[in-house]
Design a protein around this motif. Structure first.
Motif, short mmCIF file in Angstrom:
data_model
loop_
_atom_site.label_atom_id
_atom_site.label_comp_id
_atom_site.label_asym_id
_atom_site.label_seq_id
_atom_site.Cartn_x
_atom_site.Cartn_y
_atom_site.Cartn_z
N ILE A 148 0.98 -1.09 0.09
CA ILE A 148 -0.02 0.08 -0.10
C ILE A 148 1.07 1.13 0.00
N ALA A 149 0.55 2.31 -0.81
CA ALA A 149 1.08 3.62 -0.75
C ALA A 149 0.10 4.57 -0.72
N ILE A 150 0.32 5.71 0.06
CA ILE A 150 -0.65 6.92 0.41
C ILE A 150 0.16 8.05 -0.50
N VAL A 151 -0.36 8.42 -1.48
CA VAL A 151 0.10 9.33 -2.58
C VAL A 151 -0.38 10.72 -2.01
N ARG A 152 0.36 11.62 -1.41
CA ARG A 152 0.10 13.04 -0.93
C ARG A 152 0.74 14.07 -1.72
N ASP A 153 0.29 15.36 -1.44
CA ASP A 153 1.00 16.37 -2.15
C ASP A 153 2.58 16.62 -1.78
N ASP A 154 2.77 16.25 -0.35
CA ASP A 154 4.12 16.23 0.23
C ASP A 154 4.91 14.82 0.12
N SER A 155 4.41 14.01 -0.62
CA SER A 155 5.11 12.68 -0.63
C SER A 155 6.22 12.84 -1.29
N ASN A 156 7.28 11.92 -1.13
CA ASN A 156 8.66 11.88 -2.11
C ASN A 156 8.71 11.13 -3.28
N TYR A 157 7.34 10.69 -3.59
CA TYR A 157 7.18 9.85 -5.10
C TYR A 157 7.35 10.67 -6.10
N GLY A 158 7.26 12.18 -5.92
CA GLY A 158 7.46 13.04 -7.10
C GLY A 158 5.76 13.02 -7.69
N SER A 159 5.81 14.25 -8.65
CA SER A 159 4.58 14.50 -9.27
C SER A 159 4.71 14.90 -10.74
N PRO A 160 4.28 14.04 -11.38
CA PRO A 160 3.92 12.64 -11.31
C PRO A 160 4.86 11.66 -10.67
N ILE A 161 4.25 10.35 -10.22
CA ILE A 161 5.23 9.58 -9.62
C ILE A 161 6.38 9.20 -10.36
N ALA A 162 7.49 9.09 -10.07
CA ALA A 162 8.77 9.10 -10.66
C ALA A 162 8.88 7.45 -10.75
N ARG A 163 9.50 6.74 -12.07
CA ARG A 163 9.61 5.59 -12.17
C ARG A 163 10.42 5.14 -11.08
N ASP A 164 11.45 5.73 -10.62
CA ASP A 164 12.51 4.93 -10.02
C ASP A 164 12.35 5.13 -8.16
N SER A 165 11.02 5.68 -7.97
CA SER A 165 10.53 6.00 -6.61
C SER A 165 10.10 4.40 -6.11
N LYS A 166 10.58 4.28 -5.02
CA LYS A 166 9.96 2.92 -4.31
C LYS A 166 8.52 2.75 -3.89
N GLY A 167 8.01 1.90 -4.40
CA GLY A 167 6.41 1.70 -4.35
C GLY A 167 5.89 0.43 -4.76
N PRO A 168 4.51 0.27 -4.76
CA PRO A 168 3.87 -0.89 -5.16
C PRO A 168 4.13 -0.89 -6.91
N TRP A 169 4.10 0.18 -7.37
CA TRP A 169 4.00 0.11 -8.86
C TRP A 169 5.35 -0.56 -9.47
N GLN A 170 6.50 -0.81 -8.54
CA GLN A 170 7.24 -1.78 -8.99
C GLN A 170 7.21 -3.13 -9.04
N ASP A 171 6.35 -3.63 -8.34
CA ASP A 171 5.79 -4.92 -8.27
C ASP A 171 4.75 -5.53 -8.72
N PHE A 172 3.82 -4.50 -9.21
CA PHE A 172 2.46 -5.05 -9.78
C PHE A 172 2.26 -4.27 -11.02
N ASP A 173 1.58 -4.89 -11.99
CA ASP A 173 1.32 -4.22 -13.28
C ASP A 173 0.00 -3.22 -13.04
N HIS A 174 -0.79 -3.67 -12.21
CA HIS A 174 -2.22 -2.92 -12.06
C HIS A 174 -2.31 -2.86 -10.51
N LEU A 175 -2.64 -1.56 -10.18
CA LEU A 175 -3.00 -1.32 -8.91
C LEU A 175 -4.43 -0.80 -8.77
#
Length: 310
Positions: A148-175
């Motif tokens: 599970i990931a909670i994507v907020r305005d202040d998250s370190n995932y980037g905006s939009p989410i960066a390909r190299d940021s750690k999260g479930p998008w690296q482990d699954f094709d669909h979420l």
């Protein structure tokens, strides 16, 4: 409890992301059954499971697996073919309940509120957000808050989410993307055909993810929850209704988020778990104890319903 002495295979482990939790659940169950005089064979599931069970010929299987393939209908279908009684829900219920989108299709039309959401391809997340922030991304068919990931305005995932940021998008094709519901984490267990009580989960830091669930000291369980009685009654009502609509057997646990600023309109069911944990930190044994049922009584009651179902 007048359950006759049985030979029970306790099925645990396997290869899912929840293997270690399953081993804790299974060994706890096995210890409880042995304390009541049952013969127990502990089975760490591998791909020779059918041969193993055919060799030991148990009276029943206690399914202490979590995640796939033990919770998604795969093992249930095999046990049906082998005509071995087993605990918890059957094939069809397991297929539906582990899939969060199918669960919504079964429950929302029947008046159980769940967050709106949509399944997204992970590749599209790198182009833009599927929902306004904050929102939640989670696997469609995993349990125990895996991935599970909670994507907020202040998250370190980037905006939009960066390909190299750690999260479930690296482990699954669909979420599954859902709006983030602020507020309090609540859960209600059902045993047999009775909803027990409501527990509030207060996480000491972060949110109620896999580590918070299964690491001692990271989450405080308030049982029973200090909430208004009308909210507690709604939790019990929704949990029991979900248990019945999905066709759950033995025990289930329904998890909720409650925005207490909105009263009853702020209560949403997130998912119904058909094979809740039976570890020392697990919520179903805790609620059963609060209602006067010992751990061993709980385990035997689940076995007894499995035999009645068979």
């Amino acid at each position: 409890m007048t359950l006759s002495k049985l030979h029970i295979a306790v099925l645990m482990g396997g290869w899912s992301a929840e293997r270690e939790v399953s081993l804790m659940s299974g060994n706890g169950v096995a210890d409880a059954l042995e304390s009541r005089g049952h013969k127990v064979t502990r089975v760490d599931m591998d791909r020779n499971l059918a041969m193993v069970l055919d060799g030991i010929k148990p009276d029943a299987v206690f399914n202490a697996l979590h995640g796939t393939p033990g919770e998604d209908g795969t093992v249930q279908g095999m046990l049906d073919l082998m005509q071995i009684p087993y605990t918890h829900s059957g094939l069809v219920t397991s297929v539906i309940a582990i899939d969060k989108e199918l669960t919504k299709q079964a429950l929302v039309p029947q008046g159980i509120p769940m967050p709106e959401g949509k399944v997204v391809e992970c590749a599209t997340l790198y182009k833009g957000d599927p929902l306004p922030r904050p929102y939640v991304l989670k696997p469609v068919n995993e349990g125990s808050s895996v991935g599970i990931a909670i994507v907020r305005d202040d998250s370190n995932y980037g905006s939009p989410i960066a390909r190299d940021s750690k999260g479930p998008w690296q482990d699954f094709d669909h979420l599954l993307a859902e709006p983030f519901i602020k507020g309090r984490e609540l859960t209600t267990a059902v045993i047999g055909d009775k909803a027990l009580c409501v527990t509030e989960l207060q996480v000491k830091s972060g949110f109620y993810d896999y580590d918070a669930k299964y690491t001692d000291g990271l989450t405080e369980h308030i049982c029973p929850a200090d909430i208004p009685e009308d909210i507690a009654e709604l939790c019990r009502e929704y949990a029991l209704k979900a248990h019945r609509l999905l066709g759950c057997k033995g025990t289930s646990r329904s998890d909720f988020r409650w925005d207490d600023e909105l009263g009853s309109d702020g209560l949403f069911l997130l998912e119904t778990n058909t094979q809740p944990g039976m570890t020392p930190y697990s919520l179903v044994p805790e609620q059963a104890k609060h209602m006067g049922m010992s751990y061993a009584d709980l385990v035997e009651a689940i076995v007894e319903e499995a035999l009645a179902k068979a």
